[in-house]
Design a protein around this motif. Sequence first.
Motif, short mmCIF file in Angstrom:
data_model
loop_
_atom_site.label_atom_id
_atom_site.label_comp_id
_atom_site.label_asym_id
_atom_site.label_seq_id
_atom_site.Cartn_x
_atom_site.Cartn_y
_atom_site.Cartn_z
N ALA A 186 0.83 -1.21 0.00
CA ALA A 186 0.00 0.00 0.00
C ALA A 186 0.87 1.25 0.00
CB ALA A 186 -0.92 -0.01 1.22
N PHE A 187 1.95 1.24 0.78
CA PHE A 187 2.82 2.41 0.85
C PHE A 187 3.51 2.67 -0.48
CE2 PHE A 187 7.02 4.31 1.91
CZ PHE A 187 6.55 5.54 2.37
N VAL A 188 3.95 1.61 -1.15
CA VAL A 188 4.60 1.77 -2.46
C VAL A 188 3.59 2.29 -3.48
CG1 VAL A 188 5.70 0.53 -4.36
CG2 VAL A 188 6.39 0.06 -2.01
N ARG A 189 2.35 1.83 -3.40
CA ARG A 189 1.30 2.38 -4.27
C ARG A 189 1.13 3.89 -4.01
NH1 ARG A 189 -0.39 -0.48 -8.70
NH2 ARG A 189 -1.51 -2.40 -8.22
N PHE A 190 1.19 4.26 -2.74
CA PHE A 190 0.98 5.66 -2.34
C PHE A 190 2.18 6.54 -2.71
CE2 PHE A 190 1.35 8.74 1.35
CZ PHE A 190 0.46 9.67 0.83
N ARG A 191 3.39 6.00 -2.55
CA ARG A 191 4.61 6.77 -2.81
C ARG A 191 5.50 6.02 -3.80
NH1 ARG A 191 6.88 10.48 -2.45
NH2 ARG A 191 8.13 10.86 -0.59
N PRO A 192 5.03 5.83 -5.04
CA PRO A 192 5.79 5.02 -6.01
C PRO A 192 7.17 5.57 -6.34
CG PRO A 192 4.01 6.24 -7.10
CD PRO A 192 3.79 6.38 -5.61
N GLU A 208 -7.74 10.98 3.79
CA GLU A 208 -6.35 11.24 3.43
C GLU A 208 -5.89 10.28 2.32
OE1 GLU A 208 -3.56 11.56 6.59
OE2 GLU A 208 -5.06 12.25 8.03
N PRO A 209 -5.13 10.78 1.34
CA PRO A 209 -4.69 9.94 0.23
C PRO A 209 -3.97 8.67 0.67
CG PRO A 209 -4.25 12.24 -0.26
CD PRO A 209 -4.70 12.19 1.17
N GLY A 210 -3.06 8.80 1.64
CA GLY A 210 -2.33 7.63 2.11
C GLY A 210 -3.24 6.57 2.69
N ALA A 211 -4.24 7.00 3.44
CA ALA A 211 -5.18 6.07 4.04
C ALA A 211 -6.03 5.38 2.98
CB ALA A 211 -6.07 6.80 5.05
N LEU A 212 -6.37 6.10 1.92
CA LEU A 212 -7.15 5.50 0.83
C LEU A 212 -6.37 4.39 0.14
CD1 LEU A 212 -8.74 8.75 -0.65
CD2 LEU A 212 -10.00 6.81 0.31
#
Length: 333
Positions: free
Chosen positions: A178-184, A265-269
């Motif tokens: 999920a984190f990599v999706r959020f901060r590719p 929040e975008p990260g939470a989504l």
Amino acid sequence: MKPKDLSEYLQFAIRNNFPVLITGKPGIGKSDIATQAAIAAEAELIISHPVVSDPTDYKGLPFPTKNGTADFLPYGELHQIITAQKKTVFFLDDLGQAPASVQAACMQLLLARQINGHQISDQVTFIAATNRREDKAAVSGLLEPVKSRFAAIVELEVDTDDWVKWALAHHMPTELIAFVRFRPELLDNFEPTKEIRNSPTPRTIAFVGKQITAGLPEKFEFEAFKGAAGEAFAIEYRAFLKLYRQLPSLEEIVLNPTGAPVPTEPGALFAISSALAHKMTDQNIDAICMYLDRLPVENSVSCMKDAVTRNSSICNNRAFIEWEASSAAGILI
């Protein structure tokens, strides 16, 4: 080339005995992709490390004969590729770090496919990999005649979707995906330095995932993440984890898909969509699809992409078919 494309191209090269050189930053998967391509091509794999080899490893040792002369006696890996009876990949890893004398010995294998009177088996395909000079990985370069011996020199580039597919197949933690999706952009954030510290790359981020999967205690998280992928990564990922751990539970979403809270929040989504993809089954997909209809299209699509990667049979579920047909997002799957 992206990882998926490079793997397919290497399989083509292996089938046709074309030697290929892969270049790219450290830690982006060059060796893994070459290994996977050999497996997919149903070939034996021999991994050689020229940087710690001697020229005689690729030429053979001089050995006296009965008539007072000497022949070169092949041994080890050289003997294996001379006597190979089935399709074999001889993978020269970190070739650019090898001294010129070792590169010159490899050059004869690559072009003439023979060395000191010994013929390399027609079953053998040469694949090599190297970092680039700007990566500060002790690469002095490749001899010009060595470079021209390859049918193609291909640079590997990092691709988020390909990494996510790899991560799902290798059971990386849902929250890390999920984190990599959020901060590719952090997946391809290698910074060459003389300092003794790491930076984010597919390899170092995978080490973060392996430690989490092994049960890393929370009190060690920051230092472990910092040591694996750098301080900036550790700060951002720890903040993301704090947010992730406060998300509504899967049970709450399945029981009340139209009323369960939706993060803003975008990260939470990204976190909730990845978590739902990881947990999606034929039994709960109806409720999850109802919840996905309340998320932004980008997050809904990424959830379904990851769910289908994990379990392609979901595509046959009526709820998935209806979601795809009724949602503009469906055409992106």
